[in-house]
Design a protein around this motif. Sequence first.
Motif, PDB file in Angstrom:
ATOM      1  N   MET A   1       6.568 -18.502  -2.099  1.00  0.00           N
ATOM      2  CA  MET A   1       5.743 -18.362  -0.893  1.00  0.00           C
ATOM      3  C   MET A   1       4.449 -17.605  -1.222  1.00  0.00           C
ATOM      4  O   MET A   1       4.429 -16.753  -2.099  1.00  0.00           O
ATOM      5  N   GLU A   2       3.396 -17.952  -0.489  1.00  0.00           N
ATOM      6  CA  GLU A   2       2.103 -17.299  -0.739  1.00  0.00           C
ATOM      7  C   GLU A   2       2.100 -15.890  -0.167  1.00  0.00           C
ATOM      8  O   GLU A   2       2.373 -15.660   1.008  1.00  0.00           O
ATOM      9  N   SER A   3       1.801 -14.927  -1.031  1.00  0.00           N
ATOM     10  CA  SER A   3       1.818 -13.521  -0.631  1.00  0.00           C
ATOM     11  C   SER A   3       0.491 -13.136   0.026  1.00  0.00           C
ATOM     12  O   SER A   3      -0.573 -13.499  -0.448  1.00  0.00           O
ATOM     13  N   ILE A   4       0.578 -12.387   1.104  1.00  0.00           N
ATOM     14  CA  ILE A   4      -0.618 -11.870   1.798  1.00  0.00           C
ATOM     15  C   ILE A   4      -0.858 -10.412   1.405  1.00  0.00           C
ATOM     16  O   ILE A   4      -1.970  -9.990   1.157  1.00  0.00           O
ATOM     17  N   LEU A   5       0.234  -9.635   1.382  1.00  0.00           N
ATOM     18  CA  LEU A   5       0.128  -8.207   1.075  1.00  0.00           C
ATOM     19  C   LEU A   5       1.358  -7.759   0.298  1.00  0.00           C
ATOM     20  O   LEU A   5       2.485  -8.054   0.686  1.00  0.00           O
ATOM     21  N   THR A   6       1.131  -7.053  -0.802  1.00  0.00           N
ATOM     22  CA  THR A   6       2.236  -6.524  -1.614  1.00  0.00           C
ATOM     23  C   THR A   6       2.065  -5.017  -1.741  1.00  0.00           C
ATOM     24  O   THR A   6       1.003  -4.533  -2.149  1.00  0.00           O
ATOM     25  N   ILE A   7       3.115  -4.281  -1.380  1.00  0.00           N
ATOM     26  CA  ILE A   7       3.096  -2.815  -1.435  1.00  0.00           C
ATOM     27  C   ILE A   7       4.112  -2.359  -2.478  1.00  0.00           C
ATOM     28  O   ILE A   7       5.270  -2.788  -2.444  1.00  0.00           O
ATOM     29  N   ASN A   8       3.663  -1.523  -3.420  1.00  0.00           N
ATOM     30  CA  ASN A   8       4.533  -1.066  -4.518  1.00  0.00           C
ATOM     31  C   ASN A   8       4.651   0.451  -4.552  1.00  0.00           C
ATOM     32  O   ASN A   8       3.660   1.138  -4.808  1.00  0.00           O
ATOM     33  N   ASN A   9       5.867   0.954  -4.304  1.00  0.00           N
ATOM     34  CA  ASN A   9       6.186   2.387  -4.474  1.00  0.00           C
ATOM     35  C   ASN A   9       5.139   3.318  -3.852  1.00  0.00           C
ATOM     36  O   ASN A   9       4.735   4.312  -4.454  1.00  0.00           O
ATOM     37  N   LEU A  10       4.737   2.983  -2.635  1.00  0.00           N
ATOM     38  CA  LEU A  10       3.689   3.737  -1.948  1.00  0.00           C
ATOM     39  C   LEU A  10       4.226   5.081  -1.441  1.00  0.00           C
ATOM     40  O   LEU A  10       5.281   5.139  -0.806  1.00  0.00           O
ATOM     41  N   THR A  11       3.501   6.138  -1.743  1.00  0.00           N
ATOM     42  CA  THR A  11       3.866   7.477  -1.262  1.00  0.00           C
ATOM     43  C   THR A  11       2.614   8.161  -0.730  1.00  0.00           C
ATOM     44  O   THR A  11       1.538   8.065  -1.319  1.00  0.00           O
ATOM     45  N   LYS A  12       2.770   8.830   0.429  1.00  0.00           N
ATOM     46  CA  LYS A  12       1.658   9.610   0.991  1.00  0.00           C
ATOM     47  C   LYS A  12       2.171  10.965   1.446  1.00  0.00           C
ATOM     48  O   LYS A  12       3.099  11.054   2.255  1.00  0.00           O
ATOM     49  N   LYS A  13       1.565  12.021   0.897  1.00  0.00           N
ATOM     50  CA  LYS A  13       1.943  13.376   1.288  1.00  0.00           C
ATOM     51  C   LYS A  13       0.776  14.065   1.991  1.00  0.00           C
ATOM     52  O   LYS A  13      -0.364  13.928   1.572  1.00  0.00           O
ATOM     53  N   PHE A  14       1.095  14.744   3.065  1.00  0.00           N
ATOM     54  CA  PHE A  14       0.127  15.616   3.741  1.00  0.00           C
ATOM     55  C   PHE A  14       0.641  17.041   3.539  1.00  0.00           C
ATOM     56  O   PHE A  14       1.508  17.495   4.287  1.00  0.00           O
TER      57      PHE A  14
END
Length: 298
Positions: A1-14
Amino acid sequence: MESILTINNLTKKFGHLTAVKDLSFTINKGNVYGILGPNGSGKSTTLGIVLNVVNATSGDFHWFDGNTTTHDALKKVGAIIERPNFYPYMTAYQNLKLVCRIKGVDESKITEKLEIVGLTDRKDHKFRTYSLGMKQRLAIASALLNDPEILILDEPTNGLDPQGIHQIRQIIKDIAQSGTTILLASHLLDEVEKVCSHVVVLRKGEKLYSGRVDEMISSHGFFELKTDKHDDLIKVLESNSSFGKIKLEGQLITVFLNEPMDAQAFNILMFDQGIVLSHLVKRKESLEEQFLQLTDNN
């Protein structure tokens, strides 16, 4: 399938707070994805990162085939992540004309997009006269002006009355049917169950489930049971791999199934073990029950 968005091991710290933790999932073309979770679960932060308004602490993401810069990719994205922000003294048409100028889009698109959101008859009315639901619909029209490949919506029905909620949900379904991929963040199970084909469930920034909505609720169901031989029944259930989690509430035993089984087969199985049931009801789990199980167990 055609990918639109791929997210890999995303981390966000505040500071000491981890808003998104090691998150990975892929959005494929032509589906409606829901990011589902209670307030504070990291939904808006995730959207902010992929829209380049929040910087990730670690991990990465890429749009489309990965060879497009985020700047160029976002030209093919329509997004509403905050309250609609239009000039109150200008009409809907005038506001959209301004958006066209900013986005470099032909003004001929305006009529078509107002039609999609059901605002054609109110196009010459000033924005300040609009109800909250109409303002949200105008924001969707604005986000559609550049014919995006994906439409991103953050809590699209927040604060709306039941009629407004119904209208927005119907518009989302109509847009999806036209082939536009949709990603929406919501804390409403009902919304995801009615609108989305796929869901990513978040809790405290962590992914608990990712997959099709119908697969999330296609468990084999559960039995509600009562018997005089309460302890014997629990022992039989615990020793049989056909059965999973067992919940006790007073005399009522709830057992979840690991494989398909109908009430008659279950009754015969229990009778063979010398257990007569005074109460036997088979039920199917709703998305809400699945969600509660996921969030309770983590």
